[in-house]
Design a protein around this motif. Structure first.
Motif, PDB file in Angstrom:
ATOM      1  N   TRP A  70       3.424  37.330 -35.226  1.00  0.00           N
ATOM      2  CA  TRP A  70       4.320  37.392 -36.373  1.00  0.00           C
ATOM      3  C   TRP A  70       3.735  36.598 -37.536  1.00  0.00           C
ATOM      4  CZ3 TRP A  70       7.018  35.693 -31.672  1.00  0.00           C
ATOM      5  CH2 TRP A  70       7.657  36.750 -31.018  1.00  0.00           C
ATOM      6  N   ARG A  71       4.250  36.886 -38.719  1.00  0.00           N
ATOM      7  CA  ARG A  71       3.879  36.061 -39.874  1.00  0.00           C
ATOM      8  C   ARG A  71       4.643  34.758 -39.806  1.00  0.00           C
ATOM      9  NH1 ARG A  71       4.933  40.612 -44.236  1.00  0.00           N
ATOM     10  NH2 ARG A  71       3.288  42.010 -43.558  1.00  0.00           N
ATOM     11  N   THR A  72       3.918  33.668 -39.899  1.00  0.00           N
ATOM     12  CA  THR A  72       4.576  32.368 -39.811  1.00  0.00           C
ATOM     13  C   THR A  72       4.075  31.476 -40.946  1.00  0.00           C
ATOM     14  OG1 THR A  72       2.816  31.591 -38.354  1.00  0.00           O
ATOM     15  CG2 THR A  72       4.785  32.446 -37.300  1.00  0.00           C
ATOM     16  N   LEU A  73       4.855  30.447 -41.223  1.00  0.00           N
ATOM     17  CA  LEU A  73       4.363  29.430 -42.151  1.00  0.00           C
ATOM     18  C   LEU A  73       3.330  28.570 -41.420  1.00  0.00           C
ATOM     19  CD1 LEU A  73       4.771  28.294 -45.035  1.00  0.00           C
ATOM     20  CD2 LEU A  73       6.286  26.596 -44.040  1.00  0.00           C
ATOM     21  N   HIS A  74       3.551  28.393 -40.116  1.00  0.00           N
ATOM     22  CA  HIS A  74       2.632  27.619 -39.293  1.00  0.00           C
ATOM     23  C   HIS A  74       1.267  28.301 -39.262  1.00  0.00           C
ATOM     24  CE1 HIS A  74       0.964  25.589 -35.789  1.00  0.00           C
ATOM     25  NE2 HIS A  74       1.965  24.744 -35.813  1.00  0.00           N
ATOM     26  N   GLN A  75       0.205  27.519 -39.407  1.00  0.00           N
ATOM     27  CA  GLN A  75      -1.139  28.100 -39.373  1.00  0.00           C
ATOM     28  C   GLN A  75      -1.494  28.543 -37.961  1.00  0.00           C
ATOM     29  OE1 GLN A  75      -0.319  25.014 -39.492  1.00  0.00           O
ATOM     30  NE2 GLN A  75      -1.808  23.631 -38.597  1.00  0.00           N
ATOM     31  N   PRO A  76      -2.405  29.520 -37.820  1.00  0.00           N
ATOM     32  CA  PRO A  76      -2.837  29.923 -36.480  1.00  0.00           C
ATOM     33  C   PRO A  76      -3.610  28.795 -35.804  1.00  0.00           C
ATOM     34  CG  PRO A  76      -3.532  31.513 -38.144  1.00  0.00           C
ATOM     35  CD  PRO A  76      -3.032  30.316 -38.869  1.00  0.00           C
ATOM     36  N   ALA A  77      -3.769  28.917 -34.484  1.00  0.00           N
ATOM     37  CA  ALA A  77      -4.559  27.936 -33.747  1.00  0.00           C
ATOM     38  C   ALA A  77      -6.004  27.999 -34.221  1.00  0.00           C
ATOM     39  CB  ALA A  77      -4.480  28.218 -32.252  1.00  0.00           C
ATOM     40  N   THR A  78      -6.674  26.834 -34.174  1.00  0.00           N
ATOM     41  CA  THR A  78      -8.071  26.796 -34.600  1.00  0.00           C
ATOM     42  C   THR A  78      -9.010  26.949 -33.407  1.00  0.00           C
ATOM     43  OG1 THR A  78      -7.451  25.359 -36.423  1.00  0.00           O
ATOM     44  CG2 THR A  78      -9.775  25.398 -35.842  1.00  0.00           C
ATOM     45  N   VAL A  79      -8.669  26.315 -32.290  1.00  0.00           N
ATOM     46  CA  VAL A  79      -9.571  26.315 -31.136  1.00  0.00           C
ATOM     47  C   VAL A  79      -9.155  27.360 -30.104  1.00  0.00           C
ATOM     48  CG1 VAL A  79     -10.608  24.909 -29.340  1.00  0.00           C
ATOM     49  CG2 VAL A  79     -10.016  23.864 -31.526  1.00  0.00           C
TER      50      VAL A  79
ATOM     51  N   ARG B  12       6.236  17.924 -43.502  1.00  0.00           N
ATOM     52  CA  ARG B  12       6.891  17.444 -44.720  1.00  0.00           C
ATOM     53  C   ARG B  12       5.889  17.190 -45.854  1.00  0.00           C
ATOM     54  NH1 ARG B  12       8.289  16.713 -48.741  1.00  0.00           N
ATOM     55  NH2 ARG B  12      10.176  15.829 -49.675  1.00  0.00           N
ATOM     56  N   PRO B  13       4.792  16.446 -45.622  1.00  0.00           N
ATOM     57  CA  PRO B  13       3.859  16.248 -46.738  1.00  0.00           C
ATOM     58  C   PRO B  13       2.967  17.446 -47.030  1.00  0.00           C
ATOM     59  CG  PRO B  13       3.111  15.034 -44.805  1.00  0.00           C
ATOM     60  CD  PRO B  13       4.450  15.608 -44.462  1.00  0.00           C
ATOM     61  N   VAL B  14       2.717  18.305 -46.043  1.00  0.00           N
ATOM     62  CA  VAL B  14       1.732  19.367 -46.248  1.00  0.00           C
ATOM     63  C   VAL B  14       2.388  20.685 -46.657  1.00  0.00           C
ATOM     64  CG1 VAL B  14      -0.031  20.765 -45.109  1.00  0.00           C
ATOM     65  CG2 VAL B  14       0.002  18.306 -44.756  1.00  0.00           C
ATOM     66  N   TRP B  15       3.408  21.122 -45.914  1.00  0.00           N
ATOM     67  CA  TRP B  15       4.112  22.353 -46.286  1.00  0.00           C
ATOM     68  C   TRP B  15       5.143  22.086 -47.371  1.00  0.00           C
ATOM     69  CZ3 TRP B  15       5.915  23.999 -40.691  1.00  0.00           C
ATOM     70  CH2 TRP B  15       4.797  24.389 -39.942  1.00  0.00           C
ATOM     71  N   GLY B  16       5.693  20.862 -47.331  1.00  0.00           N
ATOM     72  CA  GLY B  16       6.782  20.520 -48.244  1.00  0.00           C
ATOM     73  C   GLY B  16       8.128  20.458 -47.554  1.00  0.00           C
ATOM     74  N   VAL B  17       8.199  20.796 -46.281  1.00  0.00           N
ATOM     75  CA  VAL B  17       9.478  20.787 -45.554  1.00  0.00           C
ATOM     76  C   VAL B  17       9.274  20.253 -44.140  1.00  0.00           C
ATOM     77  CG1 VAL B  17      10.797  22.586 -46.736  1.00  0.00           C
ATOM     78  CG2 VAL B  17       9.060  23.232 -45.061  1.00  0.00           C
ATOM     79  N   TRP B  18      10.377  19.663 -43.605  1.00  0.00           N
ATOM     80  CA  TRP B  18      10.354  19.163 -42.224  1.00  0.00           C
ATOM     81  C   TRP B  18      10.394  20.321 -41.241  1.00  0.00           C
ATOM     82  CZ3 TRP B  18       9.773  13.994 -41.767  1.00  0.00           C
ATOM     83  CH2 TRP B  18      10.213  13.187 -42.828  1.00  0.00           C
ATOM     84  N   TRP B  19      11.157  21.335 -41.589  1.00  0.00           N
ATOM     85  CA  TRP B  19      11.469  22.414 -40.641  1.00  0.00           C
ATOM     86  C   TRP B  19      11.603  23.711 -41.409  1.00  0.00           C
ATOM     87  CZ3 TRP B  19      11.916  23.143 -35.456  1.00  0.00           C
ATOM     88  CH2 TRP B  19      12.565  24.316 -35.039  1.00  0.00           C
ATOM     89  N   VAL B  20      11.127  24.802 -40.870  1.00  0.00           N
ATOM     90  CA  VAL B  20      11.405  26.133 -41.399  1.00  0.00           C
ATOM     91  C   VAL B  20      11.764  27.029 -40.224  1.00  0.00           C
ATOM     92  CG1 VAL B  20      10.005  26.117 -43.493  1.00  0.00           C
ATOM     93  CG2 VAL B  20       8.928  26.651 -41.303  1.00  0.00           C
ATOM     94  N   TRP B  21      12.518  28.094 -40.530  1.00  0.00           N
ATOM     95  CA  TRP B  21      12.898  29.019 -39.451  1.00  0.00           C
ATOM     96  C   TRP B  21      11.813  30.078 -39.288  1.00  0.00           C
ATOM     97  CZ3 TRP B  21      16.551  27.765 -36.162  1.00  0.00           C
ATOM     98  CH2 TRP B  21      17.520  26.851 -36.551  1.00  0.00           C
ATOM     99  N   ASP B  22      10.608  29.619 -39.012  1.00  0.00           N
ATOM    100  CA  ASP B  22       9.544  30.595 -38.792  1.00  0.00           C
ATOM    101  C   ASP B  22       9.368  30.796 -37.280  1.00  0.00           C
ATOM    102  OD1 ASP B  22       7.668  28.872 -37.664  1.00  0.00           O
ATOM    103  OD2 ASP B  22       6.076  29.456 -39.012  1.00  0.00           O
ATOM    104  N   PRO B  23       8.748  31.919 -36.871  1.00  0.00           N
ATOM    105  CA  PRO B  23       8.738  32.249 -35.434  1.00  0.00           C
ATOM    106  C   PRO B  23       8.116  31.171 -34.557  1.00  0.00           C
ATOM    107  CG  PRO B  23       8.157  34.184 -36.711  1.00  0.00           C
ATOM    108  CD  PRO B  23       8.228  33.043 -37.687  1.00  0.00           C
ATOM    109  N   ARG B  24       7.072  30.467 -35.019  1.00  0.00           N
ATOM    110  CA  ARG B  24       6.482  29.440 -34.168  1.00  0.00           C
ATOM    111  C   ARG B  24       7.473  28.315 -33.901  1.00  0.00           C
ATOM    112  NH1 ARG B  24       1.688  26.699 -32.851  1.00  0.00           N
ATOM    113  NH2 ARG B  24       0.992  28.569 -31.825  1.00  0.00           N
TER     114      ARG B  24
END
Lengths: 245, 148
Positions: free
Chosen positions: A168-177, A104-116
């Motif tokens: 897939w392309r997602t709004l969620h960022q890829p894993a870092t570790v 919510r504070p970072v993307w701007g939304v609580w939920w999106v219908w992205d693949p992750r």
């Protein structure tokens, strides 16, 4: 009276969890720097990622225990699968909830219908279904076998969830570790994350152990009958009074 | 073992209930899959895809890319900036309130329609941050590497 080995291991686990969790809180809230881009909400990583990690680990345990149950037909493996699945469902729900609070504070939304997010919601449904399937009908052994089948098939979704951000392309960022292409992370942030992961894992192990004793006592009158008489009453005496009252 | 103790009649009820639950789970997963993944297997188009595909202009789509440094300005219409995939730049006017940690050099996903004038008009702006985590380099809230 508590069997000494159970009690000792539990107390050790409990102490280790408390120590590591306190360290994780200090590292996550005080030592680790505020993220340059995301600011304070990024600290949710130190609970969101461990919750997701513990869910993966719990579902891997469901897979192993389900295979072992189908091979041996031993209800102890079935109980291990069930206790792990309960932990995994809780942790998946927690990861989704914390992800929303972070989003919510970072993307701007609580939920999106992205693949992750969608595959994670499916993961939650599959393992809620796994827990539901066990209760179908009164035949304990048949329920355990059906659950084992779901527990094995359901695990397919775990790598799908983890690699959804790569495939897939997602709004969620890829894993870092845990990523084919690791990204830089501040060393103190990484230390806080690693400590929090250990704390969650210890706490999860403790919860599963305690839950296993409850489940064993529920099975005791019927399924545990063939077990040696010295073993079964000891467990029943420990657990039943504690839980029922 | 215990299966033999259960009356046969009881076990015969199982398939119906099993089918019911399996059906409910299948429908739930199906609804999720259709509602969710249909639009989001390709969650957003890149700027090159948007410009290259003759079908996309005029349609409501999601467009993702990096916010080009130095292009963000607030106008009467809303926030104006350019999105890029490194090859193609697309000017965007977002009439909605930018939320999240929207800033230059970071990722963003906007929802809207590409006009005939080549400007993408969006009313939803989401921030797509990367997977790098670091402390601010100089207290400005910006990592040093983001400068250029």
């Amino acid at each position: 009276m508590t069997s000494p080995s159970h009690g000792t291991v539990d107390r050790l686990l409990c102490a280790a969890t408390a120590v590591v969790a306190s360290l994780a809180v200090a590292l996550a809230l005080v030592v680790a720097p505020t993220d340059a881009v995301q600011g304070e909400p990024q600290r949710l990583m130190y609970v969101h990622v461990p919750a997701a990690w513990l869910a993966y680990l719990a579902f891997a345990a469901v897979l192993v225990a389900s295979v072992a149950h189908l091979l041996t037909r031993d209800l102890r493996w079935d109980r291990r699968a069930q206790a792990s699945a309960e932990l995994g469902v809780g942790m998946t729900a927690l990861a989704i909830a914390l992800g929303g609070i972070w989003g919510r504070p970072v993307w701007g939304v609580w939920w999106v219908w992205d693949p992750r997010l969608v595959t994670t919601a499916v993961l939650l449904l599959v393992y809620v279904g796994y827990l539901g399937v066990r209760g179908l009908g009164d035949d304990r052994a048949a329920g355990a076998r059906r659950a084992a089948a779901v527990g094995i098939l359901g695990f397919i979704n775990v790598p799908v969830v983890h690699f959804s951000v790569v495939w897939w392309r997602t709004l969620h960022q890829p894993a870092t570790v845990l990523s084919p292409d690791p990204a830089p992370m501040d060393p103190w942030m990484a230390a806080a994350l690693a400590t929090a992961v250990v704390a969650f894992t210890l706490a999860g192990a403790l919860m599963v152990r305690r839950r296993l004793r409850v489940l064993a006592s529920a099975d005791a009158p019927t399924a545990e009958a063939p077990r040696p008489p010295t073993d079964a009453p000891a467990e029943a005496l420990v657990v039943v009074p504690r839980i029922r009252r | 073992m215990t299966a033999a103790d259960v009356p046969a009649a009881r076990r015969r009820q199982l398939p119906v209930r099993l089918l019911l639950v399996a059906g409910v789970v299948l429908v739930a997963v199906g609804v999720l899959a259709v509602a969710g993944l249909q639009g989001s297997l390709v969650y957003y188009r890149t700027t090159s895809e948007l410009v290259a595909d003759p079908e996309l202009p005029g349609q409501r789509v999601r467009l993702g890319g990096l916010v080009v440094a130095g292009t963000v300005e607030t106008t009467a219409e809303g926030v104006r900036f350019e999105l890029t995939d490194g090859v193609q730049d697309v000017p965007v006017v977002n009439t909605g309130q930018p939320r999240g940690v929207f800033q230059e050099g970071q990722g963003a996903v906007v929802e809207g329609i590409l006009g005939t004038d080549g400007v993408f008009r969006s009313d939803v702006l989401l921030v797509r941050h990367d997977n790098e985590y670091r402390a601010p380099a100089d207290g400005t809230g910006r990592p040093a590497e983001d400068g250029g």
